[in-house]
Design a protein around this motif. Structure first.
Motif, PDB file in Angstrom:
ATOM      1  N   CYS A 184      42.474  40.011  38.518  1.00  0.00           N
ATOM      2  CA  CYS A 184      41.934  41.237  39.113  1.00  0.00           C
ATOM      3  C   CYS A 184      40.529  41.015  39.659  1.00  0.00           C
ATOM      4  O   CYS A 184      40.189  41.501  40.740  1.00  0.00           O
ATOM      5  N   ILE A 185      39.728  40.281  38.889  1.00  0.00           N
ATOM      6  CA  ILE A 185      38.372  39.997  39.361  1.00  0.00           C
ATOM      7  C   ILE A 185      38.413  39.155  40.627  1.00  0.00           C
ATOM      8  O   ILE A 185      37.669  39.405  41.590  1.00  0.00           O
ATOM      9  N   CYS A 186      39.296  38.154  40.650  1.00  0.00           N
ATOM     10  CA  CYS A 186      39.412  37.301  41.838  1.00  0.00           C
ATOM     11  C   CYS A 186      39.888  38.099  43.054  1.00  0.00           C
ATOM     12  O   CYS A 186      39.410  37.890  44.173  1.00  0.00           O
ATOM     13  N   TYR A 188      49.815  34.202  23.308  1.00  0.00           N
ATOM     14  CA  TYR A 188      50.375  34.446  24.637  1.00  0.00           C
ATOM     15  C   TYR A 188      49.909  35.788  25.203  1.00  0.00           C
ATOM     16  O   TYR A 188      49.580  35.901  26.376  1.00  0.00           O
ATOM     17  N   SER A 189      49.887  36.807  24.358  1.00  0.00           N
ATOM     18  CA  SER A 189      49.470  38.126  24.839  1.00  0.00           C
ATOM     19  C   SER A 189      48.007  38.110  25.264  1.00  0.00           C
ATOM     20  O   SER A 189      47.644  38.624  26.321  1.00  0.00           O
ATOM     21  N   LEU A 190      47.166  37.511  24.402  1.00  0.00           N
ATOM     22  CA  LEU A 190      45.747  37.453  24.738  1.00  0.00           C
ATOM     23  C   LEU A 190      45.520  36.605  25.979  1.00  0.00           C
ATOM     24  O   LEU A 190      44.718  36.946  26.851  1.00  0.00           O
ATOM     25  N   LYS A 191      46.252  35.478  26.056  1.00  0.00           N
ATOM     26  CA  LYS A 191      46.106  34.611  27.217  1.00  0.00           C
ATOM     27  C   LYS A 191      46.537  35.331  28.494  1.00  0.00           C
ATOM     28  O   LYS A 191      45.889  35.219  29.546  1.00  0.00           O
ATOM     29  N   ALA A 192      47.644  36.092  28.422  1.00  0.00           N
ATOM     30  CA  ALA A 192      48.117  36.834  29.595  1.00  0.00           C
ATOM     31  C   ALA A 192      47.109  37.907  29.993  1.00  0.00           C
ATOM     32  O   ALA A 192      46.840  38.124  31.177  1.00  0.00           O
ATOM     33  N   LEU A 193      46.567  38.606  28.984  1.00  0.00           N
ATOM     34  CA  LEU A 193      45.583  39.648  29.273  1.00  0.00           C
ATOM     35  C   LEU A 193      44.347  39.071  29.948  1.00  0.00           C
ATOM     36  O   LEU A 193      43.832  39.626  30.925  1.00  0.00           O
ATOM     37  N   LEU A 194      43.871  37.926  29.433  1.00  0.00           N
ATOM     38  CA  LEU A 194      42.704  37.290  30.032  1.00  0.00           C
ATOM     39  C   LEU A 194      42.989  36.843  31.459  1.00  0.00           C
ATOM     40  O   LEU A 194      42.144  36.987  32.352  1.00  0.00           O
ATOM     41  N   ASN A 195      44.174  36.299  31.678  1.00  0.00           N
ATOM     42  CA  ASN A 195      44.523  35.847  33.024  1.00  0.00           C
ATOM     43  C   ASN A 195      44.635  37.016  33.994  1.00  0.00           C
ATOM     44  O   ASN A 195      44.228  36.905  35.155  1.00  0.00           O
ATOM     45  N   MET A 196      45.211  38.136  33.524  1.00  0.00           N
ATOM     46  CA  MET A 196      45.294  39.304  34.401  1.00  0.00           C
ATOM     47  C   MET A 196      43.908  39.816  34.754  1.00  0.00           C
ATOM     48  O   MET A 196      43.655  40.226  35.888  1.00  0.00           O
ATOM     49  N   LEU A 197      43.014  39.789  33.778  1.00  0.00           N
ATOM     50  CA  LEU A 197      41.656  40.223  34.053  1.00  0.00           C
ATOM     51  C   LEU A 197      40.990  39.316  35.077  1.00  0.00           C
ATOM     52  O   LEU A 197      40.331  39.789  36.018  1.00  0.00           O
TER      53      LEU A 197
END
Length: 649
Positions: A531-533, A519-528
């Motif tokens: 931000c890019i979007c 969940y943490s890694l998935k959340a971090l990837l989604n936030m990244l």
């Protein structure tokens, strides 16, 4: 494109025939005293020196053929995508592809394979006998007096040298069958998986010759009191020490290829096989780069392929889900790009770093790249220690996180020819059913999407117990694609050989698990990603607004005359109704008949198939493959076209 491909094959055959003539003529005096001297005099360049002639005669033709093969395969893929090869003509060489030998140390050999094997052995015998005849003719009484040797010692020296020369011929062909992405093998209708046996045969012959080469020299040095030769590393002639190191490395590899050692200690076989690097490296130091140019083309192509596979293996592949069957069989489902295409019966090499970072194991692809464009599936039977560990990992209820997996491939035939047959008989034993799963799924796609007429299908599958019947469930894709079995003329005859009646003891249901990322890694990837979007969207908006302001400035005088256009949704544009699949449809259960306590009468079932062309495919134990091959080679039916699939080399 067919004309271009035919021209390429013709050119390839001409080049290869020229290379074959060179190998045949190489031991003769005509080659060494006339051809070789003339060619070397005209190719002694500043950059390559005397090795330029060797490169021109032995290296360049093979690399040229490999380049032509790449173009040939590229054009073949275009034809396949255009649908021009779906209804090809029946193979005119079918008679030569029938089994000519069944059983024995060589296994199943077709007429074509037997012919090439005999020609290869004839080339070795011719080369060795001619080398000996020419070498012995140079042994004169004057030479014996100068060297202070007896006649048998001089002949032993000459024979030892010629054994090494003939061994180099084997080495020149050794690496072609194990080049998985080869562009040469498909020119002959071969692939790496089906050519492993050639690598094994040639490897055994090469090691016999090189071992005899080394032993003869040791006996010769001992007889002439020159054992110190074993420690010499000549700078201008053949170096003995590198040759001895190369031979030792080869013997270590050879010892671990014994079937009993390879199966019981696979890791030992795997790790010692990397000694091929030492073997080739010190072989080149032993004979020099000039002579090595004869065997280097095959090794060069192998190393290019190996490096590309290394780059591919560095990437991790996302494992979406897994289906766990009660018969200790897994179907792994990976995410793939729609652009990745492969043919039926292809395989992938799988590595799971958490089990072993070095072990790569081949498994059959059960999915169809056309029917399931965004998913790739593999079937793994829990038999060895590696596959049992993987089964235990995925069966554990605590496994909910990501499983790192690396893949190599896919590797398989350049094209398939199943539509050329009126009837397709598929005979399998145990996990041998897996290549037929991909064939059936591909035929479903062809019948539904391409509206092709598919052959009648008879699947004869033998299992040890009733729990293995659940492997038939793998015929249904997991991706949710409509099965489409109603479009196939499919008949399944399943045989449970060790049970006389259905049993429900210790029965388990098929399980499907979906792997979840942290969940943490998935959340971090989604936030990244968010931000890019945001950055991309904001930048695009600023650029668009700036462009619009420039337009407004230029058209300021006319802007008051413009009126906004109101858009309204078109009525009736949304249709909530969905077209259901036509009923009734032929379910898989209705197509399946299960027999308990007996084995299939393969001879009767195969001979009952009618039609001008009946394709007979078999994948399973060795005894089953030999039985089907014997039936098809009996000559009692002229419409049978045999093909065996074996991944247990």
């Amino acid at each position: 494109m067919n004309v271009i491909r035919a021209a390429i094959r013709l050119l390839v055959m001409v080049v290869l025939m020229g290379s074959l003539i060179l190998w045949i003529m190489m031991p003769t005096n005509t080659y060494r005293q006339k051809w070789w001297l003339h060619i070397r005099a005209n190719t002694n360049s500043t950059y390559f020196g005397v090795q330029g002639a060797t490169m021109l005669l032995y290296t360049f033709p093979i690399l040229f053929v490999a380049t032509l093969g790449s173009v040939y395969l590229h054009l073949g893929k275009k034809l396949s995508h255009a649908g021009l090869e779906r209804n090809g003509k029946k193979n005119r060489l079918a008679l030569w592809k029938r089994p000519a030998i069944v059983g024995g140390p060589l296994g199943i050999l077709s007429g074509v394979e037997l012919g090439f094997f005999i020609m290869f052995i004839a080339l070795l015998v011719w080369s060795f006998s001619t080398f000996l005849r020419v070498g012995f003719a140079r042994i004169t009484p004057q030479l014996l007096a100068e060297r202070g040797e007896q006649l048998w010692e001089a002949k032993l020296d000459s024979a030892a040298l010629r054994l090494g020369l003939v061994g180099n011929i084997c080495l020149a062909f050794l690496f072609f069958p194990v080049t998985r992405g080869s562009s040469v093998l498909p020119l002959f209708g071969l692939n790496s998986e089906g050519s492993i046996k050639y690598h094994i045969w040639v490897g055994h012959i090469a090691m016999v010759l090189f071992t005899a080469h080394g032993l003869c020299y040791i006996i010769y040095w001992a007889a002439t009191d020159r054992m110190s030769e074993m420690l010499k590393w000549s700078k201008i002639h053949v170096a003995n020490v590198p040759g001895e190191i190369s031979l030792v490395a080869g013997l270590v590899m050879w010892a671990t290829t014994i079937p009993g050692v390879r199966r019981k200690m696979f890791e030992l076989f795997l790790y010692t096989h990397y000694f091929y690097v030492l073997f080739v490296f010190f072989f080149i130091l032993h004979v020099g780069i000039n002579y090595s140019c004869m065997m280097l083309p095959g090794f060069y192509l192998f190393m290019v392929d190996r490096y590309l596979r290394f780059l591919q293996s560095r990437q991790r592949v996302r494992l979406l889900s897994a289906r766990i069957l009660p018969c200790e069989t897994l179907e792994l489902n990976f995410s793939k790009s729609p652009g990745l295409s492969y043919t039926s019966t292809s395989i992938m090499f799988v590595n799971v770093p958490s089990i072993s970072k070095l072990q790569w194991h081949p498994f059959t692809i059960s999915s169809s790249s056309n029917l399931e464009p965004e998913q790739l599936s593999l079937v793994i039977k829990s038999e060895g220690s590696w596959s049992k560990k993987l089964y235990e990992m995925l069966s554990s209820p605590s496994l909910m996180e990501r499983l790192d997996v690396s893949l190599e491939g896919p590797y398989g035939p350049a094209s398939t020819h199943f539509l050329r047959h009126d009837t397709l008989v598929m005979v399998s034993g145990g996990s041998g059913i897996t290549p037929f799963i991909s064939i059936i799924r591909e035929l479903i796609f062809m019948s539904k999407t391409l509206k092709c007429k598919t052959p009648q299908l008879l699947l004869i599958c033998a299992f040890k117990n009733s729990s293995q019947l659940t492997m038939l469930d793998l015929l249904h894709p997991l991706s949710g694609t409509s099965s489409g079995f109603s479009n196939l003329q499919l008949q399944i005859e399943a045989y449970v050989t060790r049970e006389k009646e259905p049993t429900t003891q210790n029965s388990k249901l098929l399980q499907t698990i979906c792997l979840i990322y942290s969940y943490s890694l998935k959340a971090l990837l989604n936030m990244l990603i968010i931000c890019i979007c945001i950055a991309m969207t904001a930048s695009a908006a600023v650029l668009w607004n700036k462009k619009q302001n420039a337009k407004e400035a230029n058209q300021y005088q006319n802007i008051n005359g413009l009126s906004p256009i109101a858009l309204s949704p078109a009525s009736g544009s949304h249709n909530a109704d969905r077209e259901l699949e036509s009923l009734p449809h032929q379910s898989l259960v209705q197509s399946t008949k299960v027999h308990y306590g007996k084995r299939p009468d393969l001879k009767r079932m195969i001979f009952e198939r009618k039609g001008s062309s009946v394709g007979v495919l078999v994948c399973g134990p060795k005894t089953m493959r030999h039985e089907v091959a014997t039936i098809c080679s009996s000559g009692l039916a002229d419409n049978l076209h045999f093909e065996a699939m074996s991944f247990s080399w």
